[in-house]
Write an enzyme that holds these catalytic residues in place. Structure first.
Site, PDB file in Angstrom:
ATOM      1  N   HIS A   1       1.799   4.549  -2.827  1.00  0.00           N
ATOM      2  CA  HIS A   1       1.866   5.996  -2.595  1.00  0.00           C
ATOM      3  C   HIS A   1       3.243   6.543  -3.000  1.00  0.00           C
ATOM      4  O   HIS A   1       3.354   7.553  -3.698  1.00  0.00           O
ATOM      5  CB  HIS A   1       1.639   6.313  -1.116  1.00  0.00           C
ATOM      6  CG  HIS A   1       0.233   6.104  -0.646  1.00  0.00           C
ATOM      7  ND1 HIS A   1      -0.863   6.537  -1.349  1.00  0.00           N
ATOM      8  CD2 HIS A   1      -0.261   5.526   0.492  1.00  0.00           C
ATOM      9  CE1 HIS A   1      -1.968   6.239  -0.685  1.00  0.00           C
ATOM     10  NE2 HIS A   1      -1.626   5.608   0.431  1.00  0.00           N
TER      11      HIS A   1
ATOM     12  N   HIS B   1       0.835  -1.216   0.000  1.00  0.00           N
ATOM     13  CA  HIS B   1       0.000   0.000   0.000  1.00  0.00           C
ATOM     14  C   HIS B   1       0.868   1.265   0.000  1.00  0.00           C
ATOM     15  O   HIS B   1       0.672   2.164  -0.829  1.00  0.00           O
ATOM     16  CB  HIS B   1      -0.898  -0.019   1.232  1.00  0.00           C
ATOM     17  CG  HIS B   1      -1.823   1.155   1.326  1.00  0.00           C
ATOM     18  ND1 HIS B   1      -3.098   1.141   0.816  1.00  0.00           N
ATOM     19  CD2 HIS B   1      -1.657   2.400   1.871  1.00  0.00           C
ATOM     20  CE1 HIS B   1      -3.676   2.306   1.032  1.00  0.00           C
ATOM     21  NE2 HIS B   1      -2.822   3.085   1.670  1.00  0.00           N
ATOM     22  N   GLU B   2       1.820   1.309   0.910  1.00  0.00           N
ATOM     23  CA  GLU B   2       2.653   2.514   1.026  1.00  0.00           C
ATOM     24  C   GLU B   2       3.593   2.667  -0.166  1.00  0.00           C
ATOM     25  O   GLU B   2       3.901   3.794  -0.573  1.00  0.00           O
ATOM     26  CB  GLU B   2       3.436   2.495   2.337  1.00  0.00           C
ATOM     27  CG  GLU B   2       2.576   2.473   3.590  1.00  0.00           C
ATOM     28  CD  GLU B   2       1.595   3.644   3.659  1.00  0.00           C
ATOM     29  OE1 GLU B   2       1.883   4.706   3.069  1.00  0.00           O
ATOM     30  OE2 GLU B   2       0.544   3.498   4.304  1.00  0.00           O
TER      31      GLU B   2
END
Length: 446
Positions: free
Chosen positions: A35, A31-32
């Site tokens: 980003h 997920h990170e």
């Protein structure tokens, strides 16, 4: 719920925590990284990439000036971009004030980048979760394969009934019902005799034979679901249910009907395991499950799923097929989550269907104990859930930021800093309330 019970169920509290941390860390990293990498491609500089919160255990700085770190509390993570005051992407007023006179420095901050760059960076986290899940599901499908055509038997499992079946037998008919050409499944259960043994017509070494074997839908336990009554009672894969409250059980359908009949009251099952029979008492658990009409129905389950008394030989699937199946699986999970959320809000199903960190940790341990592929499949399911949850339009979550950006796109200016702080505080309170509620479900739901 007591800790001793938790330990006995999953082979040790430490194993459960380790599996939970591993699953969560993989999902957070995916997920990170979404980003981070889309932010980098969009020209936004990342100051910190962190797996976990709190005191830093390890850190290192790359050539772009980003600090990569692992923190002591492995229950999440974040990317702190230039201009962020915290992990929730609040604005650092001092940094932004210093960058106002330097267009290059301002462009490298999260809050000074164009709207499209900010929106893409925020949306990339959930998107990477979905893409990761689809890839993992595709891998699992490729490893498990599809039933061989024509339907061919693999390993024959031991059962309490006589079996003349052999591996590599090609099944032509069951109980007199011929399998259609190209069929890789057995006739429907309700069309077969409700008996422990049935007759199979098989092709063996070029000759067609009639042999006796266990019912293809026997009451053999293929596995137990985490936190279910069957698991608590000690049922294992390979067990065969032979009686329920003294009544004989010939097929898994008999077991389903017997559990339904007690309506949540305790039931005693006689279980065959490796040549011996023992009794196991358990109390079915209420569950709310999707119905064919798109709603939900209340059922009582003991948390076991069936398995045929033999394996089915498989063959490899093509790349296009497994990728399509992986994407479809992600879509099914999201659709099911939306439907479940709708019915929980309306009160049509119990909010006990929402699990918290304890339930997820227990499931992590159970899936890790079940093997590599079940654990990998669980990580993909959880990754989809994390991506879906982060798209909720709640301030402090990715969906909340996207709502702010939509407001900016319509009005031409972002919400004021004062309103942003207020909304972010409300959002954090909502997220914490949801976490506490889910934890309460883990501890107090039956």
């Amino acid at each position: 719920m007591d800790i001793a019970s938790l330990i006995s169920q999953f082979g040790g509290f430490g194993w459960t925590i380790l599996a939970f941390v591993l699953a969560l860390s993989v999902i957070v990293a995916v997920h990170e990284y979404g980003h981070y990498i889309v932010g980098r491609w969009s020209g936004i500089h990342a100051d910190i990439f962190s797996i976990g919160f709190g005191p830093v255990i390890w850190s290192g700085v790359d050539k772009r000036g980003t600090q990569w770190q692992i923190a002591a509390l492995p229950f999440g993570g974040y990317v702190k971009f230039a201009g962020d005051a915290n992990a929730a992407s609040g604005k650092d007023e001092d940094t932004m004030a210093e960058a106002q006179d330097d267009p290059v420095a301002l462009r490298r901050t999260m809050h000074g980048a164009p709207l499209w760059a900010r929106a893409a960076t925020v949306f990339a986290g959930p998107l990477f979760n979905f893409v990761f899940s689809a890839i993992v599901f595709a891998f699992v499908f490729s490893m498990t394969g599809a039933p061989r055509d024509p339907l061919t038997l693999g390993e024959i499992h031991p059962t309490p009934v006589t079996s003349e079946l052999r591996a590599d037998d090609i099944v032509l008919a069951v109980a007199g019902q011929r399998l259609e050409d190209g069929s890789v499944s057995f006739p429907a259960q309700d069309t077969l005799p409700n008996e422990t043994n049935v007759t199979y017509a098989v092709l063996r070494d070029g000759a067609e034979l009639d042999v006796t074997g266990p019912h293809p839908f026997s009451a053999r336990v293929g596995g137990v679901t985490p936190r279910g009554a069957g698991q608590r009672a000690g049922l294992l894969e390979g067990d065969v249910i032979v009686q329920a409250d003294g009544a004989p059980i010939a097929t898994f359908g008999d077991l389903v009907r017997a559990v339904k009949a007690v309506e949540g009251k305790p039931i005693v099952l006689s279980v065959w395991r490796d040549g011996t029979v023992f009794d196991a008492e358990m109390t079915p658990k209420r569950t709310d499950e999707p119905s064919a009409d798109g709603g939900f129905e209340t059922h009582y389950r003991i948390g076991v799923f069936s398995s045929a008394p033999f394996e089915i030989a498989t063959e490899s699937l093509g790349m296009t097929t497994v990728i399509s199946a992986g994407i479809s699986r992600v879509g099914e999970i999201i659709s099911g989550s939306l439907t479940g959320l709708k019915y929980m809000i309306s009160g049509d199903i119990s909010t006990c269907n929402l699990s918290g960190p304890v339930g997820i940790a227990q499931t992590s341990g159970a899936m890790a104990s079940a093997g590599f592929l079940p654990f990998l499949n669980f990580i993909a399911v959880l990754s989809t859930a994390v991506g879906f949850l982060n798209l909720f339009p709640i301030p402090a979550l990715d969906g909340g930021h996207l709502v702010f950006y939509a407001y900016e796109a319509v009005t031409g200016k972002p919400p004021s800093d004062t309103w942003m702080r207020v909304l972010m505080t409300i959002g954090l309170a909502l997220v914490l309330t949801l976490m506490v509620f889910a934890l309460g479900n883990d501890l107090f739901c039956p």
